[in-house]
Design a protein around this motif. Structure first.
Motif, PDB file in Angstrom:
ATOM      1  N   ASP A 281      63.840 -27.866 120.363  1.00  0.00           N
ATOM      2  CA  ASP A 281      65.255 -28.173 120.099  1.00  0.00           C
ATOM      3  C   ASP A 281      65.984 -28.502 121.395  1.00  0.00           C
ATOM      4  O   ASP A 281      66.789 -29.455 121.446  1.00  0.00           O
ATOM      5  N   HIS A 282      65.709 -27.740 122.437  1.00  0.00           N
ATOM      6  CA  HIS A 282      66.344 -27.999 123.732  1.00  0.00           C
ATOM      7  C   HIS A 282      65.879 -29.329 124.306  1.00  0.00           C
ATOM      8  O   HIS A 282      66.690 -30.128 124.801  1.00  0.00           O
ATOM      9  N   ILE A 283      64.584 -29.612 124.208  1.00  0.00           N
ATOM     10  CA  ILE A 283      64.051 -30.875 124.736  1.00  0.00           C
ATOM     11  C   ILE A 283      64.660 -32.057 123.997  1.00  0.00           C
ATOM     12  O   ILE A 283      65.084 -33.041 124.622  1.00  0.00           O
ATOM     13  N   ARG A 284      64.722 -31.997 122.676  1.00  0.00           N
ATOM     14  CA  ARG A 284      65.295 -33.099 121.889  1.00  0.00           C
ATOM     15  C   ARG A 284      66.746 -33.324 122.279  1.00  0.00           C
ATOM     16  O   ARG A 284      67.183 -34.467 122.464  1.00  0.00           O
ATOM     17  N   ARG A 285      67.506 -32.250 122.424  1.00  0.00           N
ATOM     18  CA  ARG A 285      68.931 -32.394 122.754  1.00  0.00           C
ATOM     19  C   ARG A 285      69.120 -33.033 124.128  1.00  0.00           C
ATOM     20  O   ARG A 285      69.902 -33.979 124.277  1.00  0.00           O
ATOM     21  N   VAL A 286      68.390 -32.556 125.118  1.00  0.00           N
ATOM     22  CA  VAL A 286      68.529 -33.101 126.472  1.00  0.00           C
ATOM     23  C   VAL A 286      68.010 -34.533 126.533  1.00  0.00           C
ATOM     24  O   VAL A 286      68.612 -35.402 127.183  1.00  0.00           O
ATOM     25  N   PHE A 287      66.907 -34.811 125.845  1.00  0.00           N
ATOM     26  CA  PHE A 287      66.320 -36.147 125.870  1.00  0.00           C
ATOM     27  C   PHE A 287      67.263 -37.160 125.226  1.00  0.00           C
ATOM     28  O   PHE A 287      67.443 -38.270 125.742  1.00  0.00           O
ATOM     29  N   ASP A 288      67.870 -36.800 124.106  1.00  0.00           N
ATOM     30  CA  ASP A 288      68.815 -37.702 123.452  1.00  0.00           C
ATOM     31  C   ASP A 288      70.047 -37.945 124.314  1.00  0.00           C
ATOM     32  O   ASP A 288      70.604 -39.046 124.322  1.00  0.00           O
ATOM     33  N   ALA A 313      67.575 -48.382 119.449  1.00  0.00           N
ATOM     34  CA  ALA A 313      68.092 -48.532 118.090  1.00  0.00           C
ATOM     35  C   ALA A 313      66.962 -48.451 117.066  1.00  0.00           C
ATOM     36  O   ALA A 313      67.156 -47.955 115.956  1.00  0.00           O
ATOM     37  N   GLN A 314      65.766 -48.939 117.444  1.00  0.00           N
ATOM     38  CA  GLN A 314      64.619 -48.810 116.553  1.00  0.00           C
ATOM     39  C   GLN A 314      64.293 -47.354 116.295  1.00  0.00           C
ATOM     40  O   GLN A 314      63.991 -46.962 115.161  1.00  0.00           O
ATOM     41  N   TYR A 315      64.327 -46.525 117.343  1.00  0.00           N
ATOM     42  CA  TYR A 315      64.063 -45.109 117.166  1.00  0.00           C
ATOM     43  C   TYR A 315      65.034 -44.515 116.148  1.00  0.00           C
ATOM     44  O   TYR A 315      64.640 -43.794 115.231  1.00  0.00           O
ATOM     45  N   VAL A 316      66.311 -44.824 116.318  1.00  0.00           N
ATOM     46  CA  VAL A 316      67.349 -44.220 115.487  1.00  0.00           C
ATOM     47  C   VAL A 316      67.255 -44.714 114.052  1.00  0.00           C
ATOM     48  O   VAL A 316      67.202 -43.919 113.096  1.00  0.00           O
ATOM     49  N   GLN A 317      67.243 -46.045 113.868  1.00  0.00           N
ATOM     50  CA  GLN A 317      67.248 -46.579 112.515  1.00  0.00           C
ATOM     51  C   GLN A 317      65.920 -46.310 111.805  1.00  0.00           C
ATOM     52  O   GLN A 317      65.895 -46.020 110.611  1.00  0.00           O
ATOM     53  N   GLY A 318      64.819 -46.386 112.555  1.00  0.00           N
ATOM     54  CA  GLY A 318      63.519 -46.096 111.958  1.00  0.00           C
ATOM     55  C   GLY A 318      63.412 -44.661 111.503  1.00  0.00           C
ATOM     56  O   GLY A 318      62.888 -44.371 110.421  1.00  0.00           O
ATOM     57  N   LYS A 319      63.903 -43.730 112.312  1.00  0.00           N
ATOM     58  CA  LYS A 319      63.843 -42.316 111.932  1.00  0.00           C
ATOM     59  C   LYS A 319      64.707 -42.039 110.711  1.00  0.00           C
ATOM     60  O   LYS A 319      64.318 -41.252 109.825  1.00  0.00           O
ATOM     61  N   LYS A 320      65.873 -42.664 110.638  1.00  0.00           N
ATOM     62  CA  LYS A 320      66.715 -42.492 109.455  1.00  0.00           C
ATOM     63  C   LYS A 320      65.975 -42.925 108.197  1.00  0.00           C
ATOM     64  O   LYS A 320      66.024 -42.252 107.160  1.00  0.00           O
TER      65      LYS A 320
END
Length: 362
Positions: A281-288, A313-320
């Motif tokens: 959770d910490h890694i995801r928050r800092v990485f984003d 944008a691919q990361y974001v839209q693809g994950k959604k």
């Protein structure tokens, strides 16, 4: 009696003909001149990082296969741990093959080849300073997982996160790409076909291209302020506007495929992460936060020209898209997406995941 040549053989022969005008040796030399100094490490630490990345890339295969339900029973090849110069050289060789040229043969147009080689090398040099890892489905002898050790170390130091946790997290993402291609044999050939179409020469007149580019620039300025739609971002909007119909269709399909691959990898990182990465959770928050931080005007220009912001944008839209489909029908039914090119989502379905579910599953 002459052997009969099939249409497939003729197409493959044309694709393999070294018609590209890029001097890939020049590209590698140029890239090496642009590589920044790597983070300071003792020889012991450097070897320890390499050993751990080999170990973790093999370890990550288990949770990735468990989450995805893909590649069960397939062998687990060892990852290649590279420095920045090694990644640039490996990428150049793969790109030479992918674009129908030859890494080992000089192009016929010597001057043009060197110019285009220098241009390609500048891109590779820039990327080599930042890329953490990559699965190369076109590597000689089969696909290869590449991890760039100095960039992983530099990033984990800058983020001040647990090195082992961060390395595991990175491996989850990159191993997911290895699993995707290993379990879906048609995908690499499909990508080659699309790249071939995009590389076809056209005689499109600039007078027809310029108005579309101008309109795309104006639209892009508005849309990047108003929304984060993938197809309205930076280099993607400009490139789509400049292409004739056949190439535009091929590029759109490549964008869709890349969006699915990246979104699926992001989903797997979050699904598998909590069980194998204690500080996920910490890694995801800092990485984003690093992805979204302010950029200087020069950084913005370079990132836009190279399509890096579009990849974000691919990361974001693809994950959604993947999150929504898996939440609605589960991973087993999501995996129908890997059946063939026809089961990949359309641009409209990337925006509306339930439309993909309705089309594929009824």
């Amino acid at each position: 009696m002459a052997a009969k040549i099939s249409a497939h053989d003729e197409v493959e022969s044309n694709r393999r003909a070294p018609t590209a005008t890029v001097d890939w040796h020049m590209a590698v030399r140029t890239s090496h001149k642009l590589i920044r100094p790597e983070p300071l490490m003792s020889s012991y630490t450097r070897d320890q990082v390499r050993r751990e990345l080999v170990e973790l890339s093999a370890f990550a295969e288990g949770p990735v296969r468990e989450v995805t339900g893909l590649a069960d029973g397939l062998p687990v090849p060892q990852a290649s741990i590279l420095d920045r110069a090694g990644w640039a050289a490996a990428a150049a060789e793969s790109l030479a093959d992918l674009t129908g040229g030859s890494f080992h043969k000089r192009p016929k147009g010597l001057i043009a080849g060197r110019v285009s080689g220098a241009q390609a090398g500048a891109v590779l040099g820039f990327l080599s300073n930042a890329i953490l890892g990559q699965y190369d489905p076109f590597a000689e002898g089969g696909g290869s997982l590449l991890l760039v050790a100095p960039n992983i170390v530099a990033t984990e130091r800058a983020m001040k996160v647990s090195p082992r946790d961060f390395r595991t997290w990175v491996c989850l993402h990159e191993v997911t790409h290895r699993v995707q291609f290993s379990a879906t044999p048609w995908m690499a050939d499909y990508m080659r076909e699309l790249v071939d179409v995009m590389g076809t020469e056209t005689k499109q007149q600039w007078t027809k291209v310029a108005p579309r580019l101008a309109a795309a620039v104006q639209k892009n300025r508005r849309n990047e302020q108003e929304n984060d739609d993938l197809f309205d971002r930076g280099i993607i909007a400009l490139a789509l506007a400049a292409q004739p119909p056949e190439q535009r269709d091929a590029m759109m399909k490549l964008i869709i495929l890349g969006t699915v691959l990246e979104g699926h990898a992001e989903h797997v990182m979050d699904a598998a992460g909590p069980t194998v990465v204690p500080t996920v959770d910490h890694i995801r928050r800092v990485f984003d936060q690093r992805r979204q931080r302010q950029q200087s005007p020069l950084q913005w220009i370079v990132r836009t020209l190279l399509g890096i912001d579009a990849k974000m944008a691919q990361y974001v839209q693809g994950k959604k898209f993947v999150d929504a489909v898996v939440s609605a029908v589960g991973m087993d039914k999501f995996n129908a997406i890997w059946t063939s090119p026809e089961t990949l989502p359309t641009p409209a379905e990337i925006r509306e995941p339930m439309a993909w579910v309705a089309r594929v599953h009824g």
